[in-house]
Design an enzyme around this catalytic site. Sequence first.
Site, mmCIF file in Angstrom:
data_model
loop_
_atom_site.group_PDB
_atom_site.id
_atom_site.type_symbol
_atom_site.label_atom_id
_atom_site.label_comp_id
_atom_site.label_asym_id
_atom_site.label_seq_id
_atom_site.Cartn_x
_atom_site.Cartn_y
_atom_site.Cartn_z
ATOM 1 N N HIS A 468 4.031 3.387 -4.983
ATOM 2 C CA HIS A 468 3.050 2.480 -4.386
ATOM 3 C C HIS A 468 1.687 2.630 -5.071
ATOM 4 C CE1 HIS A 468 1.239 0.290 -0.866
ATOM 5 N NE2 HIS A 468 0.171 0.939 -1.300
ATOM 6 N N GLU A 469 1.191 3.852 -5.104
ATOM 7 C CA GLU A 469 -0.134 4.072 -5.691
ATOM 8 C C GLU A 469 -0.120 3.738 -7.185
ATOM 9 O OE1 GLU A 469 -2.440 4.198 -3.737
ATOM 10 O OE2 GLU A 469 -1.290 4.752 -1.956
HETATM 11 ZN ZN LIG Z 1 -1.824 0.285 -1.034
#
Ligand SMILES: [Zn+2]
Length: 678
Positions: A468-469
Amino acid sequence: MTNPLLADFATPFDTAPFHLIKNEHFLPAINEAIHLAKDDIARIKSESLPTFENTIEALDRSGKKLGVISTIFFNLNSAETNDEIQKLAREISPLLTDHANDILLDQVLFQRVALIFEEKDTLNLSAEESTLLEKTYKSFIRNGAKLTGEDADKLRQIDQKLAQLSLKFGENVLAETNKYVHFVENEEDLDGLPDGIKEAAAQIAEEKGRSGQWAFTLDYPSYIPAMTYAKNRELRKTLYLAYNTKASKGDELDNQETIKNLLQLRHDRARLLGYASHADFVLEERMAKSPKTVLDFLDNFLQKAKPKAEADVREVADYAQKLEGLETLERWDFGYYSELLKKEKYALDDELLRPFFRLEKVVDGVFQTAEKLFGITFTPNSDISAYHPDVTAYEAKDRDGKHLAVFYADFFPRAGKRNGAWMTSYKGQFSEDGIDSRPHISIVCNFTKPTKSKPSLLTFNEVTTLFHEFGHALHGMLARGTYESLSGTSVFWDFVELPSQIFENWCYEKECLDLFAEHYQTGEKIPAELIEKIKNAANYQQGYLTLRQVSFGLLDMAFHSTDPGQITDLRAFEEEVMKKTDLLPKVPGTMMSTGFSHIFQGGYSSGYYSYKWAEVLEADAFELFLEKGVFDQETALSFEKNVLSAGGSEHPSILYQRFRGRDPKPEALLKRSGLISA
Ligand SMILES: [Zn+2]
């Protein structure tokens, strides 16, 4: 001694000279940089005839040094802070707010901007230039530049009061959370709780002066495991009631009046600026554009999710009945029996998966995924200074082997780092005089640390967090804009989670997992049936979870699109709105609004829907990869060009259409969540 923040950095890629920076450098550097920024503004104002270049573009280019220094400062305040930095932050924040207001309330400057805006159709601007002009003009308008005299004063007063009320809301929630503790004396009352949680509970009790007992608080790491695993129903009920009556007991910490005042002031502010409601004001600068779009969007999910949510609740109720003869499934029972049922259905737990996710391998997998999709390569570069020994700095190169970005990775928890995981940048991307100035991007996480006997082994949740990051980081690293304020992740709020959330999808694909998921001791690749189980477990109770999110989104929208004059009884108002989505018996005396920090303390007012919105975009966009192949080059290139590199250069609806060939549709998400048949 010169201040290293003000001097030329003279570092590789002009990266921040962390090894030279000391706390005492920040305040003088910020003050000096504000000075320089004010000179920039004065220069713009002194130009004779306002043009796009000498005003709009010049504003985007102004205050660069201030941007860099304050970015370094606030990034450190999140990732590597101490008492001194926190104290400085309280001094520096108002300086920056005042400076920003000085610009946005400067009437001479605004007149120049307005003049150009009025002539925008005759200026022959590119799409990116039009977006910059519109964004600049709107930022003045939305900050009240058009208001004069009494109205202007009124707006400032409202802003001040709103800041105070949000603060008060948060302080009340915090005080309520901090003052509560529940002690347990007998160990058998802790049946069901994992050992680690029991240990933590014993430690809390010891800190509170009751050695040999156990204690629970309303902090997430204490409350959530207790509600999920504690067999003792009374314990769960006690904690549930404490949690859900926070700041609503009619005492000095009660938030109900605070909320009513907040809503009234937000409404007044919106009306003063010419909007029908606070929701209209907020949504003007969102992909969704209007309250009607959001309400229709939420209603569609409500209709689709409700039958499935009812089935989810029924399944848990039946299970609890069969297992322990439970007559009525109460709110404090749902999490506990859901977890038991989940275990039975999927036989999947973190410890089973961890050995396949050694951190170094996962990072390598993330890099390989980026290389396969976008041709990016990463090389550690120890010449780049980092702010902590745990941080690794990389140089990223593009598919032609050219410098793309600097990338910092900071994975483990420590005292000076706040909770959670996030992406940030130390320097944005922009292009000036034909030179592309590349960005410095960072991701910060709090992953399981290695021990003497074991390397860092991640939970699957940590793996998806990393992806995600990293998706956000790609948005930053691949930026190819002209203007920094439109570059990288500088996009509308309900569009910013598309790159991050879509990237999580690769963690569920065998083709991708095979790149890195192997047992850290035996080297065995993750078995296909385990991947299948992960996928199935991810869809557990999607009906219930969707309905829950929809209910928060609807409450948020109801608060911010209703005339607050009509909300006399907050409790009754909340109950009325939540009726549509309530599936478990209502517990008298409880309410959620008084603890709804997202919308009353954080910045999510009229924005809670954006969680679901981003999922729709992400599932719909990933569907194209599923059709063409998860590493299909053409699709990856189109996603890079139209989304990742484009930043906020144009309206997100346009960018999305260019990638997908049409507007986003909710069907892919509804299918994936099992809410409509595939
Ligand atoms: Zn996010």
